[in-house]
Design a protein around this motif. Sequence first.
Motif, PDB file in Angstrom:
ATOM      1  N   ALA A 175       2.401  -2.569  -7.719  1.00  0.00           N
ATOM      2  CA  ALA A 175       2.130  -2.529  -6.272  1.00  0.00           C
ATOM      3  C   ALA A 175       0.811  -3.000  -6.144  1.00  0.00           C
ATOM      4  O   ALA A 175       0.361  -3.703  -4.971  1.00  0.00           O
ATOM      5  CB  ALA A 175       2.211  -1.048  -5.832  1.00  0.00           C
ATOM      6  N   ARG A 176      -0.215  -2.634  -6.711  1.00  0.00           N
ATOM      7  CA  ARG A 176      -1.408  -3.010  -6.701  1.00  0.00           C
ATOM      8  C   ARG A 176      -1.765  -4.634  -6.849  1.00  0.00           C
ATOM      9  O   ARG A 176      -2.482  -5.220  -6.231  1.00  0.00           O
ATOM     10  CB  ARG A 176      -2.416  -2.348  -7.760  1.00  0.00           C
ATOM     11  CG  ARG A 176      -2.712  -0.943  -7.309  1.00  0.00           C
ATOM     12  CD  ARG A 176      -3.739  -0.208  -8.133  1.00  0.00           C
ATOM     13  NE  ARG A 176      -3.991   1.255  -7.771  1.00  0.00           N
ATOM     14  CZ  ARG A 176      -4.579   1.613  -6.787  1.00  0.00           C
ATOM     15  NH1 ARG A 176      -5.402   0.701  -5.938  1.00  0.00           N
ATOM     16  NH2 ARG A 176      -4.648   3.163  -6.739  1.00  0.00           N
ATOM     17  N   ARG A 212       0.773  -1.092   0.053  1.00  0.00           N
ATOM     18  CA  ARG A 212      -0.050   0.078  -0.196  1.00  0.00           C
ATOM     19  C   ARG A 212       0.802   1.375  -0.038  1.00  0.00           C
ATOM     20  O   ARG A 212       0.520   2.125  -0.787  1.00  0.00           O
ATOM     21  CB  ARG A 212      -0.844   0.070   1.135  1.00  0.00           C
ATOM     22  CG  ARG A 212      -2.051  -0.946   1.078  1.00  0.00           C
ATOM     23  CD  ARG A 212      -2.833  -1.140   2.057  1.00  0.00           C
ATOM     24  NE  ARG A 212      -4.206  -1.836   1.969  1.00  0.00           N
ATOM     25  CZ  ARG A 212      -5.198  -2.253   2.864  1.00  0.00           C
ATOM     26  NH1 ARG A 212      -4.505  -2.024   4.358  1.00  0.00           N
ATOM     27  NH2 ARG A 212      -6.030  -3.045   2.598  1.00  0.00           N
ATOM     28  N   VAL A 233       1.921   1.865  -3.663  1.00  0.00           N
ATOM     29  CA  VAL A 233       1.046   2.283  -4.429  1.00  0.00           C
ATOM     30  C   VAL A 233       0.996   3.695  -4.311  1.00  0.00           C
ATOM     31  O   VAL A 233       1.017   4.414  -5.132  1.00  0.00           O
ATOM     32  CB  VAL A 233      -0.375   1.655  -4.013  1.00  0.00           C
ATOM     33  CG1 VAL A 233      -1.531   2.601  -4.558  1.00  0.00           C
ATOM     34  CG2 VAL A 233      -0.656   0.311  -4.306  1.00  0.00           C
ATOM     35  N   VAL A 278      -0.639  -5.752  -3.607  1.00  0.00           N
ATOM     36  CA  VAL A 278      -1.922  -5.689  -2.507  1.00  0.00           C
ATOM     37  C   VAL A 278      -2.836  -6.934  -2.622  1.00  0.00           C
ATOM     38  O   VAL A 278      -3.439  -7.435  -1.750  1.00  0.00           O
ATOM     39  CB  VAL A 278      -2.572  -4.209  -2.535  1.00  0.00           C
ATOM     40  CG1 VAL A 278      -3.830  -4.406  -2.086  1.00  0.00           C
ATOM     41  CG2 VAL A 278      -1.659  -3.158  -2.197  1.00  0.00           C
ATOM     42  N   ARG A 289       1.754   6.590  -7.121  1.00  0.00           N
ATOM     43  CA  ARG A 289       0.650   7.444  -7.431  1.00  0.00           C
ATOM     44  C   ARG A 289       1.395   8.865  -7.442  1.00  0.00           C
ATOM     45  O   ARG A 289       1.336   9.491  -8.073  1.00  0.00           O
ATOM     46  CB  ARG A 289      -0.408   7.429  -6.594  1.00  0.00           C
ATOM     47  CG  ARG A 289      -1.179   6.158  -6.880  1.00  0.00           C
ATOM     48  CD  ARG A 289      -2.607   5.910  -6.250  1.00  0.00           C
ATOM     49  NE  ARG A 289      -3.477   7.071  -6.866  1.00  0.00           N
ATOM     50  CZ  ARG A 289      -4.512   7.553  -6.592  1.00  0.00           C
ATOM     51  NH1 ARG A 289      -5.116   6.902  -5.666  1.00  0.00           N
ATOM     52  NH2 ARG A 289      -5.389   8.225  -7.209  1.00  0.00           N
ATOM     53  N   GLU A 348       2.676   1.478 -10.012  1.00  0.00           N
ATOM     54  CA  GLU A 348       1.535   1.346  -9.140  1.00  0.00           C
ATOM     55  C   GLU A 348       0.634   0.075  -9.566  1.00  0.00           C
ATOM     56  O   GLU A 348       0.101  -0.547  -8.752  1.00  0.00           O
ATOM     57  CB  GLU A 348       0.563   2.628  -9.787  1.00  0.00           C
ATOM     58  CG  GLU A 348      -0.831   2.656  -9.019  1.00  0.00           C
ATOM     59  CD  GLU A 348      -1.737   3.627  -9.449  1.00  0.00           C
ATOM     60  OE1 GLU A 348      -2.924   3.775  -9.046  1.00  0.00           O
ATOM     61  OE2 GLU A 348      -1.187   4.699  -9.983  1.00  0.00           O
ATOM     62  N   ARG A 349       0.919  -0.297 -11.040  1.00  0.00           N
ATOM     63  CA  ARG A 349       0.077  -1.563 -11.221  1.00  0.00           C
ATOM     64  C   ARG A 349       0.890  -2.962 -10.361  1.00  0.00           C
ATOM     65  O   ARG A 349       0.278  -3.413 -10.088  1.00  0.00           O
ATOM     66  CB  ARG A 349       0.208  -1.705 -12.945  1.00  0.00           C
ATOM     67  CG  ARG A 349      -0.426  -2.800 -13.339  1.00  0.00           C
ATOM     68  CD  ARG A 349      -0.553  -2.900 -14.726  1.00  0.00           C
ATOM     69  NE  ARG A 349       0.488  -2.299 -15.643  1.00  0.00           N
ATOM     70  CZ  ARG A 349       0.211  -1.155 -16.262  1.00  0.00           C
ATOM     71  NH1 ARG A 349      -0.996  -0.495 -16.058  1.00  0.00           N
ATOM     72  NH2 ARG A 349       1.393  -0.556 -16.684  1.00  0.00           N
ATOM     73  N   THR A 373       2.722   4.730 -13.606  1.00  0.00           N
ATOM     74  CA  THR A 373       1.782   3.826 -13.738  1.00  0.00           C
ATOM     75  C   THR A 373       2.065   2.280 -13.614  1.00  0.00           C
ATOM     76  O   THR A 373       1.552   1.368 -13.314  1.00  0.00           O
ATOM     77  CB  THR A 373       0.776   4.085 -15.051  1.00  0.00           C
ATOM     78  OG1 THR A 373       1.798   3.870 -16.255  1.00  0.00           O
ATOM     79  CG2 THR A 373       0.086   5.301 -15.174  1.00  0.00           C
TER      80      THR A 373
END
Length: 98
Positions: free
Chosen positions: A49-50, A31, A34, A53, A38, A46-47, A43
């Motif tokens: 990291a998500r 998290r 992410v 999660v 951000r 972020e992808r 991107t």
Amino acid sequence: MIINGRRWRATDPDVPEDAAARLRSHLRAARRAVATARRAQDTAAERAARARVHAAKVALGERGTPWWDQQETERRARWSEGLAALDGRPDDRDARGA
């Protein structure tokens, strides 16, 4: 579990506390990643990291097949495989204490 009228899935109560603690550590690190991605408007990061999660939440039983619909061996495999995958990711070093 219901909070403010909204249903939330709780962590599988059969996940051993040491494994659950490690998975929660991976979840917190992901998290944070992410948020960092951000802020940097990255991107791809972020992808990734998500995805971490999601992997942690599946391993905890909060996503995916409901833990109450799984056999004990499936539940054990879910958290042990998820933990092994997350422990093997180089971008989660702080979750392992390194």
